[in-house]
Write an enzyme that holds these catalytic residues in place. Structure first.
Site, PDB file in Angstrom:
ATOM      1  N   LYS A  29      93.326  35.985  15.935  1.00 29.80           N
ATOM      2  CA  LYS A  29      94.322  35.276  15.306  1.00 29.80           C
ATOM      3  C   LYS A  29      94.937  33.846  15.503  1.00 29.80           C
ATOM      4  O   LYS A  29      95.299  33.814  15.471  1.00 29.80           O
ATOM      5  CB  LYS A  29      95.385  35.788  14.698  1.00 29.80           C
ATOM      6  CG  LYS A  29      96.396  37.078  15.896  1.00 29.80           C
ATOM      7  CD  LYS A  29      97.410  37.648  15.688  1.00 29.80           C
ATOM      8  CE  LYS A  29      98.065  38.669  16.617  1.00 29.80           C
ATOM      9  NZ  LYS A  29      98.797  37.636  17.119  1.00 29.80           N
ATOM     10  N   THR A  30      94.740  34.252  17.464  1.00 29.92           N
ATOM     11  CA  THR A  30      95.651  32.823  18.358  1.00 29.92           C
ATOM     12  C   THR A  30      95.244  31.487  18.149  1.00 29.92           C
ATOM     13  O   THR A  30      95.314  30.893  17.562  1.00 29.92           O
ATOM     14  CB  THR A  30      96.255  33.963  19.460  1.00 29.92           C
ATOM     15  OG1 THR A  30      97.359  34.886  19.487  1.00 29.92           O
ATOM     16  CG2 THR A  30      96.924  31.783  20.199  1.00 29.92           C
ATOM     17  N   ASP A 213     103.198  33.527  13.553  1.00 30.56           N
ATOM     18  CA  ASP A 213     102.519  34.731  14.465  1.00 30.56           C
ATOM     19  C   ASP A 213     103.142  36.015  13.647  1.00 30.56           C
ATOM     20  O   ASP A 213     104.662  36.360  14.129  1.00 30.56           O
ATOM     21  CB  ASP A 213     101.841  34.329  15.149  1.00 30.56           C
ATOM     22  CG  ASP A 213     100.672  35.434  16.239  1.00 30.56           C
ATOM     23  OD1 ASP A 213     100.370  35.927  15.120  1.00 30.56           O
ATOM     24  OD2 ASP A 213     101.091  35.689  16.672  1.00 30.56           O
ATOM     25  N   GLU A 214     102.573  37.379  13.846  1.00 32.73           N
ATOM     26  CA  GLU A 214     102.981  38.689  14.013  1.00 32.73           C
ATOM     27  C   GLU A 214     103.766  38.781  12.460  1.00 32.73           C
ATOM     28  O   GLU A 214     105.053  39.540  12.989  1.00 32.73           O
ATOM     29  CB  GLU A 214     103.426  38.865  14.872  1.00 32.73           C
ATOM     30  CG  GLU A 214     103.247  39.174  16.380  1.00 32.73           C
ATOM     31  CD  GLU A 214     101.577  40.217  16.341  1.00 32.73           C
ATOM     32  OE1 GLU A 214     101.562  40.920  15.454  1.00 32.73           O
ATOM     33  OE2 GLU A 214     100.759  40.159  17.788  1.00 32.73           O
ATOM     34  N   GLN A 244      99.732  47.363  12.252  1.00 34.80           N
ATOM     35  CA  GLN A 244     100.676  46.750  13.195  1.00 34.80           C
ATOM     36  C   GLN A 244     102.006  47.308  13.658  1.00 34.80           C
ATOM     37  O   GLN A 244     102.338  46.242  14.466  1.00 34.80           O
ATOM     38  CB  GLN A 244      99.643  46.234  14.340  1.00 34.80           C
ATOM     39  CG  GLN A 244      97.763  46.543  14.365  1.00 34.80           C
ATOM     40  CD  GLN A 244      97.363  45.286  15.914  1.00 34.80           C
ATOM     41  OE1 GLN A 244      97.566  45.837  17.046  1.00 34.80           O
ATOM     42  NE2 GLN A 244      96.864  44.243  15.242  1.00 34.80           N
ATOM     43  N   ARG A 597      93.339  49.485  22.101  1.00 33.93           N
ATOM     44  CA  ARG A 597      93.955  48.424  23.183  1.00 33.93           C
ATOM     45  C   ARG A 597      92.260  48.322  23.561  1.00 33.93           C
ATOM     46  O   ARG A 597      92.661  47.671  24.954  1.00 33.93           O
ATOM     47  CB  ARG A 597      95.128  48.520  24.088  1.00 33.93           C
ATOM     48  CG  ARG A 597      96.271  48.959  23.012  1.00 33.93           C
ATOM     49  CD  ARG A 597      96.254  47.777  22.919  1.00 33.93           C
ATOM     50  NE  ARG A 597      96.321  47.619  21.153  1.00 33.93           N
ATOM     51  CZ  ARG A 597      96.403  46.930  20.320  1.00 33.93           C
ATOM     52  NH1 ARG A 597      96.291  45.186  20.881  1.00 33.93           N
ATOM     53  NH2 ARG A 597      96.253  46.246  19.431  1.00 33.93           N
TER      54      ARG A 597
END
Length: 664
Positions: A29-30, A213-214, A244, A597
């Protein structure tokens, strides 16, 4: 856009109208955000100065700025706004301060400053948990964008009504100090943009395109700020993952992702489901787990990566046995994968837990095997009380108009100048249009205070003047050492500490602060200000080649080759309170974050019993383990052949180590 997959390309190219990108864990996504910024600028659709990208942490904002700077060369990269929600709010306040009743150079209270004011406003002797509860209720009201009056109307219990009344007095205190707190950095800009048509139109013109973002981590006030800036046209891209969302306890509302659809009927939704981080086996387990949560827009992560080894599930006797097994497995696996100069790749390993108290047994076991580790979540050096006290003095020496620094310095150490006196001084300073430090130097103003308080302020001013003179001739590091003595900080610290060992430990923090300022032997307030500016952006230390220990909450956004999740028991994960209150969805998302993770291998462990208040307590494995596909798991004893092979491999490596030692 070379190397982007089709959904990523679609997200980058969509520039007309609102867009929600549902980005699964490890889906890049970044990179999408960075490429979209580059496309907006290079296509000429928006000049860089009209683009704002909003993140939730300073670290992620810094990393995004660095990536954008590599992608967009020249002046354009400098003109972009890439910051947190709170930094954007601060920028709005700095420009619009007069409309909100603030004077230029207003102070920002940190958590300690806020707690001190709330404590002073409560009845004497209020317990720390009461102070913290009041602080949290006020913060919750601010994060819901409620004024004190609105908070009182919304109150549903005596405790909430008490907090609303305290909120009103607290805001009056902040106003007298020309100060805001962290939550005000969102609430006040939102108040302005929702009530002032001219200001709202101006900021919509200033920010033509918004990227967030987020977005699942936004609270109600942040979501409304997004809407106020984006307007009806909705020229924005929101990126988030409802799976998340793990911060409800601090006000995050994952339903904001769904609310976007009703607030913006033209909203387009693009899903990023290809994962570039995890093995396929880990993803299948994560997908099966999170499928138990309700979804308005379900997604299924997939990867081109190999299956990898099965997820190990260990049943341990207790937390000590669990810690020993984890440490031994890390030692074995690290030795097996050592490549460069036979140095084990410790930083490839991460141990995750639900609560920080679980780290104690792990630290002991790692220390016994001499495995280097870094524990995240401890008190950062610059956040230690004595260090913050010294920094407040230094900031005041460098800038006499820093009201927040004055408020902390004049009370560190305690010299009989209390919050009530400071509030009165703040009112007088506001009337005279002076910063607090200048008002404290005014003889005519100080005569309006009680004689004892006026004398205490005069003594404080004498020390400040003496140190400010010293700042002209001493380099910053020597000035810090002189300040620690002359200000009375060291004397007060000795009185606070229970013994010499504790005093020496805390004194070393002040000595280390002086060492941080060591550098060119220059002097003067300008050099001190520059040193402080550099310190505020200092790298607080890379964990280096060490095993990481951290909570599941702290691990969000990170990835590691080998991941251990310990304490996977009912009552711990999911937490006991969540079980009792029927709030399992967020606990499941937290476990999902932990699982995703892991890039290569994953271990899950649970204990059969624990010691609680001197009694043995039987524990049950987490219900979440049963929600994972059995085919992806390798439980202890369930596969004797695989267990035997692993034992044989350990014996072979042990023999090799002995031979290597004999060869030396």
């Amino acid at each position: 856009m070379h190397g982007l997959n089709p959904p990523q390309q679609q997200a980058v190219l969509h520039v007309e109208g609102p867009l929600l990108v549902l980005a699964g864990a490890g889906s890049g996504k970044t990179r999408v955000i960075v490429e979209k910024i580059a496309h907006l600028v290079q296509s000429g659709r928006y000049p860089a100065k009209r683009i704002a990208a909003i993140t939730f942490t300073n670290k992620s904002a810094r990393e995004m700025r660095e990536r954008v700077a590599r992608r967009i060369k020249g002046e354009a990269a400098q003109e972009l706004t890439v910051c947190t929600f709170h930094a954007l709010g601060l920028k709005i306040l700095q420009i619009e301060h007069a409309k909100l009743g603030l004077r230029r150079g207003f102070s920002i209270f940190d958590a300690d400053d806020s707690s001190a004011q709330i404590k002073d406003l409560l009845p004497a002797g209020s317990k720390p948990d009461v102070i913290e509860a009041m602080k949290q209720l006020i913060s919750r009201a601010k994060n819901a964008a409620l004024s004190p009056e609105q908070a009182l109307e919304a109150a549903r219990s005596p405790r909430e009504r008490e907090a609303a009344a305290l909120y009103a007095r607290y805001q009056q205190r902040l106003a007298s100090f020309n100060a805001v707190d962290f939550d005000d950095l969102i609430r006040l800009p939102l108040q302005l943009l929702e009530s002032d048509d001219e200001a709202r139109a101006g900021w919509r013109e200033r920010i033509g395109y918004l990227l967030v973002d987020e977005c699942q981590d936004s609270n109600d006030a942040q979501y409304r700020l997004l809407k106020a800036l984006a307007g009806e046209a909705g020229q924005f891209t929101c990126v988030g993952d409802d799976d998340q969302s793990i911060y409800a306890w601090r006000g995050a509302n994952p339903d904001n992702l769904m609310t976007l659809g009703s607030d913006y009927p033209a909203l387009r939704i693009i899903k990023l489901e290809q994962n570039y981080r995890c093995s396929s086996r880990v993803l299948r387990a994560a997908n099966a787990l999170i499928a138990h949560n309700p979804h308005e827009h379900p997604k299924t992560l997939w990867s081109n990566a190999a299956d990898g080894e099965r997820i190990r599930v260990w049943e341990c006797r207790d937390a000590g046995h669990e810690a020993d097994k984890v440490a031994a497995e890390i030692q074995f696996t690290a030795r097996k994968h050592a490549v460069v100069d036979d140095v084990p790749p410790w930083s490839d390993f991460c141990i995750l837990f639900r609560g920080n108290h679980q780290s104690r047994a792990l630290e002991k076991s790692l220390q016994l095997l001499r495995i280097p580790y870094h524990l995240s979540g401890g008190t950062a050096f610059l956040d230690r009380g004595e260090v913050k006290d010294a920094l407040a003095w230094l900031r005041l020496l460098a800038n006499p108009e820093d009201d927040a620094a004055f408020l902390r310095a004049v009370q560190s150490p305690n010299r009989g100048v209390g919050a009530t006196t400071l509030a009165k001084l703040g009112e007088m300073a506001a009337h005279a249009h002076l910063p607090l430090a200048r008002a404290a130097e005014s003889i005519s103003l100080c005569k309006q205070l009680p004689a004892r308080t006026g004398n205490a302020l005069q003594g404080f001013n004498d020390i400040v003047h003496s140190l400010r003179k010293a700042a002209h001739v001493l380099p910053p590091a020597e000035l810090v050492r002189k300040l620690n003595e002359d200000s009375g900080l060291l004397t007060a610290l000795r009185a606070q500490c229970k013994g010499d060992a504790q005093f020496q430990s805390r004194r070393r923090n002040l000595d280390e602060l002086a060492d941080w300022f060591d550098g060119p032997k220059t002097s003067g307030p300008g050099d001190l200000a520059a040193a402080l500016a550099l310190l505020s952006h200092a790298d607080k230390g890379d964990a280096g080649n060490q095993v990481r220990l951290m909570s599941l909450h702290a691990a969000k956004g990170l990835e590691f080759r080998f991941v251990f999740i310990v304490g996977v028991e009912d009552g711990n994960l999911p937490h006991e309170a969540s079980i009792e209150e029927g709030r399992l969805d967020e606990e499941r998302r937290l476990f999902y974050v932990g699982i995703t993770r892991a890039k290569e291998r994953l271990w899950l462990s649970h204990a059969k019993e624990a010691q609680r208040w001197g009694d043995k307590l039987r524990l049950q494995p987490s219900r979440f383990i049963d929600e994972l596909p059995a085919a992806e798991l390798q439980r202890d004893g369930a596969d004797p052949e695989a267990d035997a092979e692993q034992k044989n491999e350990r014996r072979r490596m042990a023999i090799e180590d002995i031979r290597a030692l004999l060869a030396k």
